[in-house]
Design a protein around this motif. Structure first.
Motif, PDB file in Angstrom:
ATOM      1  N   ILE A  74       0.850  -1.189   0.000  1.00 36.56           N
ATOM      2  CA  ILE A  74       0.000   0.000   0.000  1.00 36.56           C
ATOM      3  C   ILE A  74       0.885   1.238   0.000  1.00 36.56           C
ATOM      4  O   ILE A  74       1.882   1.292   0.724  1.00 36.56           O
ATOM      5  N   ASN A  75       0.526   2.210  -0.818  1.00 38.67           N
ATOM      6  CA  ASN A  75       1.257   3.476  -0.820  1.00 38.67           C
ATOM      7  C   ASN A  75       0.444   4.502  -0.051  1.00 38.67           C
ATOM      8  O   ASN A  75      -0.677   4.820  -0.448  1.00 38.67           O
ATOM      9  N   ASN A  76       0.996   5.004   1.043  1.00 38.85           N
ATOM     10  CA  ASN A  76       0.246   6.017   1.778  1.00 38.85           C
ATOM     11  C   ASN A  76       0.312   7.352   1.044  1.00 38.85           C
ATOM     12  O   ASN A  76       1.313   7.681   0.417  1.00 38.85           O
ATOM     13  N   SER A 170       0.673  -6.880   5.312  1.00 39.73           N
ATOM     14  CA  SER A 170       0.676  -5.699   4.450  1.00 39.73           C
ATOM     15  C   SER A 170       1.833  -4.789   4.820  1.00 39.73           C
ATOM     16  O   SER A 170       2.255  -4.744   5.972  1.00 39.73           O
ATOM     17  N   THR A 172       2.776  -0.724   4.295  1.00 36.56           N
ATOM     18  CA  THR A 172       2.371   0.584   3.807  1.00 36.56           C
ATOM     19  C   THR A 172       3.601   1.466   3.754  1.00 36.56           C
ATOM     20  O   THR A 172       4.320   1.577   4.746  1.00 36.56           O
TER      21      THR A 172
ATOM     22  N   THR C 132      -9.514   0.518   0.181  1.00 38.77           N
ATOM     23  CA  THR C 132      -8.715   1.614   0.715  1.00 38.77           C
ATOM     24  C   THR C 132      -9.542   2.889   0.722  1.00 38.77           C
ATOM     25  O   THR C 132     -10.087   3.284  -0.318  1.00 38.77           O
ATOM     26  N   THR C 191      -8.145  -0.608   4.703  1.00 47.85           N
ATOM     27  CA  THR C 191      -7.100   0.314   5.141  1.00 47.85           C
ATOM     28  C   THR C 191      -7.413   1.701   4.584  1.00 47.85           C
ATOM     29  O   THR C 191      -8.435   1.893   3.941  1.00 47.85           O
ATOM     30  N   ASN C 193      -5.698   5.616   3.048  1.00 52.37           N
ATOM     31  CA  ASN C 193      -4.586   6.263   2.378  1.00 52.37           C
ATOM     32  C   ASN C 193      -4.125   7.515   3.111  1.00 52.37           C
ATOM     33  O   ASN C 193      -2.996   7.943   2.995  1.00 52.37           O
ATOM     34  N   GLY C 213      -1.856   2.749   7.401  1.00 49.47           N
ATOM     35  CA  GLY C 213      -0.728   1.988   7.931  1.00 49.47           C
ATOM     36  C   GLY C 213      -1.112   0.637   8.492  1.00 49.47           C
ATOM     37  O   GLY C 213      -0.247  -0.180   8.777  1.00 49.47           O
TER      38      GLY C 213
END
Lengths: 187, 524, 383
Positions: A74-76, A170, A172, C132, C191, C193, C213
């Protein structure tokens, strides 16, 4: 005018103020307490950010039980990196170490530093996962356009209860380029 | 006030260390904040009158919900109870004043600064805090408007004020009781405040800690609540609700005390189960520390934690039930009349119980997955806070106002105010149960069409409720200016030391400790 | 200052013309709904059962307590009962009303615990979907299937601001719904972003916080075909009320063919991304994008709606510097309803729609921008 017992009131005030100060401290103590709590209960699927080497008892045979291990990237904040697991799903045998890789590519036109934050679902499975090696143990830096493979070496303990047949790990990525001096404050 | 030597005009109020003056200041300040927070509620209800965006933009709407919550909790309800405590506790326990008069002055006068700071954020670039009164990170940290720093300092000052006030109340109750006023003889209002004060000094510092961590995260590169640095946004919720749940009881326990003073007076019968009332209050306070995570059932807690917090929350219903049953038993076979304070107190018992019922429903963790963050929750906590805390305060004002100013309010007008408020609040908040169950999330400026009808009703009720509070202001002013002279007893044979003083009481009362007899002590 | 006077005036006009909820639409709406829906999963029905059970317990206790109160208020009014009794304690009564509620609570606790244990079931699922939360839309990713897409609110802003009628699914419609098969265990990994969100579909009794996260999970096994709607349930900023969830539950066959078609589309988009396009090709594609994304505010003729939404014909943006034009489309304009389309549309669609706007309605700029330039612009901006 009645003279209230000044000494007694003084003592009460001191005691109450002490409670106040202690409770202020307690608020901060909740931070490490929470981590302990997370470790014990797997709250939030938190996984340690430092390597853990499983202690193998001599003579212990790896469990024949297999579970499915899934990997997510996952890309924050829509980080401009390409970031994906090499393989989405792995059948793994409990007690046996495995290595898998994530691929990362910096798509932006500047060098960037990221921190990967792991999380496991179901949360309770987290405490049965030990990582000997992980790109999340330190910050990763890529120049513009650069790419690399990043390894995770892990083992899932045979202590994992029967009720779990799938486990998702996962990562991130958080951009920490502007916080170069900031190391992880906690783990 | 003939015998008193004190400055007059503005200086009297600025420098006063008199518990009655400070109580008055707290009460007026809280009423002002009640109106300010109320106007914000009306902005919210006006926008929600119909589907679509008509009056305000979503961002401003969020500022309104945030400020409404903060102002009502920290500006209206809490200072009003502190005001009642200042006025009544010394009179009830036969003390000449609060234990720490100068500290008392300080704890009041820092409040207006805190709220000035908080309200000024409305005019800052980026606007006021817009992240809800629960200010969950990271919306309140990484994504907050710049005014968040002012918000943090305002919370610090409010917290300091509450803590200083509470220490003062504890010291007064422990150290200033007249001879013969043993703990188990104190009126329940004193008892409930005693327990509330301990709750305050236990949890306000935790809130201070939470906002300090926010400050560190925002300005000093910390990452308590940011996963990027190894922190966790969920940690914020744990810390917040460790404060937040006891805070809920801080706002209701003194109202329990008020009801326990009023119902026996108008039932003309002693309070039923005085001892169990004290124990129930103490157990509610204790339990409030171990239920916090029922606000977070959907956050992803392990099953064991869901079970634990579900059970502990359900158990709170037991002591709360005991209190309700005790009030009903006090009324039973009494000789009741329904003057305005009694009307408010009875409505308090009924409507607070309804709020308690929805609270029990919310405690059922699996069902909470449906209720959580919907209007059902909004209905629940408004039923607990409006007819609970606010009606408790209004009952107290009608009950003791004749004592404070020596003049009687107009009974007819008081009843009109009660019925307008009663109808207004039920019309406002009852339909919220329905839209919540039907699936309307809270904190949204616009909604799907199937929620339109009930929202329109809610908004109409809100305006009725809002305007009846302006009427309340009129009643209080009329009483102070033109009210008929009140007797020192005011009511039929009321119970407690405060009624032995003339109405209004002298500026300095109980300069000699009174003789506490069975006639004044609880239970009689 | 914060009040949008123009839209207020517009709205008032429309209200007066009686166009608030058209009668034809209002008939089909589930109005005056009082209770929780039963939902379409075993869990949601269990929860409904628990909800009703607790509700009835509360009603019964309420009838007893309020009944006693009202009887007392009538019978023990001073006009009927001159002399009050003096009792104020009874040990056994107090023991009874402490223990009986405690027993009732324990009886309620047991089935609740059973239901929540089922909700926490951790067995493998047939389908895993990563959900997400973004400010302010949802992204769905079918894990292991190479299918991912954003799901945006598709209610036109004209409807929100009262300029056009609101349809039955006002605020509950998206451009691309999540499609899932019936009778399969679907596991949602949730989750976020940016800030906290919560993914909630009442019909499945699934509500789970989305935390940046961290991943959370929830699951559903849907038993009836249909379209199920939900909303974000955690305050996530300005447009928290405008990020609905729509899930279409279809038969397994339909699901499979949908998935295959979706994969084909993804592959096609990928090949198109690297290509260079001619002005004509971009304009042609851009017109379609314009019609689905921009027309609701800026109108088919590009002239917008005076007083509410600006015109694009011959203005400083649409006939000005290319970079400014890209900037406003990609990043939106703060404080207005102009959204940031940068992460909602593909670079190709962005390039196409910008090129279209510069060459339509007599804007005749003759310039164009390629997908690759948009991608570069987005990445540069992140520095």
């Amino acid at each position: 005018m009645q003279a209230p017992d000044k000494k007694r009131i003084h003592a009460i005030v001191i005691r109450s103020s002490l409670i106040t100060v202690l409770m202020f401290g307690f608020g901060f103590a909740l931070v490490p307490l929470y981590d302990v709590f997370c470790d014990l209960t797997g709250l939030n699927g938190k996984v340690s950010l430092t390597p853990i080497h499983p202690v193998s008892t001599p003579g212990e045979v790896p469990d024949v039980r297999q579970i499915q291990m899934q990997f997510i990237a996952i890309n924050n904040e829509t980080l401009p990196w390409e970031f994906a697991p090499r393989e989405f799903s792995l059948p793994i045998q409990l007690g046996k170490p495995y290595v898998t890789h994530y691929r990362a590519k910096n798509l932006s036109s500047r060098s960037m530093t990221v921190q990967a934050i792991p999380s496991v679902s179901p949360g309770l499975a987290a405490q049965h996962l030990s990582k000997m090696e992980c790109f999340c143990f330190e910050q990763q830096r890529l120049e513009a356009g650069e790419e690399m493979d990043m390894a995770v070496r892990f083992v899932v303990s045979p202590s994992l209860p029967q009720s779990f047949s799938v486990m998702t790990l996962s990562y991130t990525l958080f951009d920490v380029s502007d916080k170069n001096t900031t190391q992880l404050t906690r783990n | 006030m003939s015998e008193s030597h004190h400055p007059t005009g503005i200086k009297r109020w600025l420098y006063t260390t008199n518990h009655k003056d400070i109580g008055t200041l707290y009460l007026w300040f809280s009423f002002l904040m009640f109106l300010v927070g109320g106007v914000m509620a009306l902005v919210i209800r006006a926008e929600l009158f119909q589907p679509g965006l008509q009056l305000v933009e979503p961002n401003f709407f969020n500022q309104m919900t945030t400020m409404h919550g903060l102002i009502m909790v920290f500006g209206a309800v809490m200072p009003a109870f502190v005001g009642l405590a200042n006025w009544m506790i010394p009179l009830m326990i036969g003390a000449p004043d609060m234990a720490l008069p100068r500290l008392n002055n300080l704890s009041f006068w820092i409040l207006p600064f805190a709220f000035f700071m908080l309200l000024s954020t409305l005019f800052m670039p980026g606007g006021a805090p817009n992240f809800g009164w629960t200010f969950y990170a990271p919306l309140s940290t990484t994504y907050a408007p710049p005014s968040v720093t002012y918000f943090i300092f305002a919370i610090h000052i409010m917290g300091a004020s509450s803590i200083l006030g509470s220490i003062n109340i504890i010291a007064t109750i422990m150290g200033m009781r007249a001879p013969g006023m043993g703990y188990m003889k104190m009126p329940l209002f004193v008892w409930t405040w005693f327990i509330t004060a301990y709750l305050l000094i236990a949890v306000m510092p935790v809130l201070a800690g939470a906002v300090t961590m926010m400050l560190i995260d925002i300005h000093f590169g910390g990452s308590f609540f940011s996963a990027a640095g190894g922190g966790d946004p969920v940690l914020f919720q744990h810390i917040f609700w460790f404060f937040g749940h006891p805070e809920v009881y801080i706002m209701i326990l003194p109202a329990f005390g008020v009801a326990s003073a009023i119902i026996p007076t108008f039932a003309r019968k002693p309070l039923f189960g005085y001892h169990s009332m004290v124990y129930a209050t103490a157990s509610i306070a204790f339990l409030s520390f171990i239920v916090w995570a029922h606000h977070m059932f959907t956050v992803g807690m392990p099953l064991v934690a869901e079970g634990f917090f579900m059970f502990s929350t359900m158990i709170i219903a037991v002591p709360t039930g005991v209190k309700i049953f005790n009030w009903v038993a006090t009324m039973w076979r009494g000789s009741m009349t329904f003057e305005t304070p009694m009307l408010f107190a009875v409505a308090f018992v009924i409507l607070f119980t309804i709020g308690g019922f929805s609270g029990l429903m919310l405690a059922i963790a699996p069902a909470d997955f449906q209720y959580h963050d919907t209007y059902f929750v909004v209905a629940h906590f408004h039923y607990v806070l409006v007819p609970g805390a606010i009606f408790g305060i209004m009952a107290a004002v009608y009950f003791w106002l004749p004592k404070w100013c020596g003049k009687m309010y107009d009974e007819m007008m008081g009843k009109v105010h009660f019925w307008l408020s009663f109808i207004g609040l039920n019309v406002t908040f009852f339909p919220m149960h329905f839209v919540g169950l039907a699936g309307m999330p809270r904190r949204i400026p616009d909604y799907a069409l199937q929620f339109a009808d009930f929202n329109m009703i809610s908004s109409a009720g809100a305006f009725l409720f809002g305007f009846s509070q302006v009427f309340f202001l009129g009643i209080v002013l009329q009483t102070i200016l033109y009210g008929k002279k009140a007797r020192s007893e005011v009511w039929d044979n009321p119970h407690g030391l405060e009624w032995t003083l003339p109405s209004p009481p002298p500026y300095h009362s109980f300069t000699q400790p009174p003789q506490v007899t069975m006639a004044h002590a609880s239970p009689r | 200052m914060h009040i949008n006077l123009n839209t207020l005036l517009l709205y008032t006009g429309i209200m007066m013309s009686g166009a608030f909820i058209p009668a034809s639409v209002a008939e089909e709406l589930p109005r005056w709904q009082l209770n929780m829906p039963q939902g379409v999963t075993e869990i949601s029905r269990d929860i409904y059962g628990l909800h009703m059970a607790v509700l009835w317990v509360c009603v019964v206790i309420g009838v007893i307590v309020f009944g006693a109160m009202f009887i007392s208020m009538v019978l023990h009014h001073r006009s009927r009962n001159k002399e009050a009794a003096t009792f104020h304690e009874n040990f056994w009564v107090e023991v009874a009303w402490t223990t009986i509620p405690a027993i009732i609570l324990i009886i309620l606790f047991i089935p609740s615990m059973r239901t929540i244990s089922q909700m926490y079931d951790t067995q493998a699922a047939d389908i895993d979907i990563l959900v997400t939360g973004f400010q302010w839309k949802w992204k769905y990713e079918y894990l292991g299937e190479d299918v991912k897409f954003f799901s945006n609110l598709s209610t036109p802003s004209g409807a929100i601001y009262g300029i056009e009628n609101k349809n039955n699914h006002y605020l509950l419609d998206v451009d691309e719904p999540l499609v899932v098969p019936l009778h399969k265990k679907i596991r949602f990994l949730i989750t976020a972003n940016d800030v906290l969100h919560a993914w909630w579909v009442p019909a499945f009794a699934v509500k789970q916080d989305a935390i940046p996260g961290f991943i959370n999970e929830a699951w559903a096994r849907i038993e009836e075909p249909g379209t199920y709607r939900g909303q974000c349930a955690e305050l996530c900023g300005k447009d928290h009320g405008f990020m609905p969830i729509v899930v279409k539950a279809v038969s397994d066959d339909e699901y499979r063919s949908w998935l295959a078609e979706r994969k084909r589309q993804t592959a096609q988009e990928r090949t198109l991304m690297a290509q260079q396009f001619s002005l004509e090709q971009l304009v042609e594609r851009g017109e379609k994008v314009y019609q689905s994304q921009c027309m609701v505010c800026h109108n088919a003729n590009g002239k917008g709606i005076p007083g509410a939404f600006p015109s694009l014909v011959g203005t400083a943006i649409s006939t000005g510097l290319m970079n400014d034009h890209i900037d406003i489309v990609v990043n939106g304009r703060a404080g207005t309803t102009m959204q940031a389309f940068g992460s909602q549309l593909s670079p190709l669609d962005l390039a196409a729609v910008i090129t279209y706007e510069r060459n339509a309605w007599g804007n005749n700029m003759g310039d164009m921008v390629q997908a690759i330039d948009i991608a570069r612009f987005i990445n540069d901006a992140k520095q």
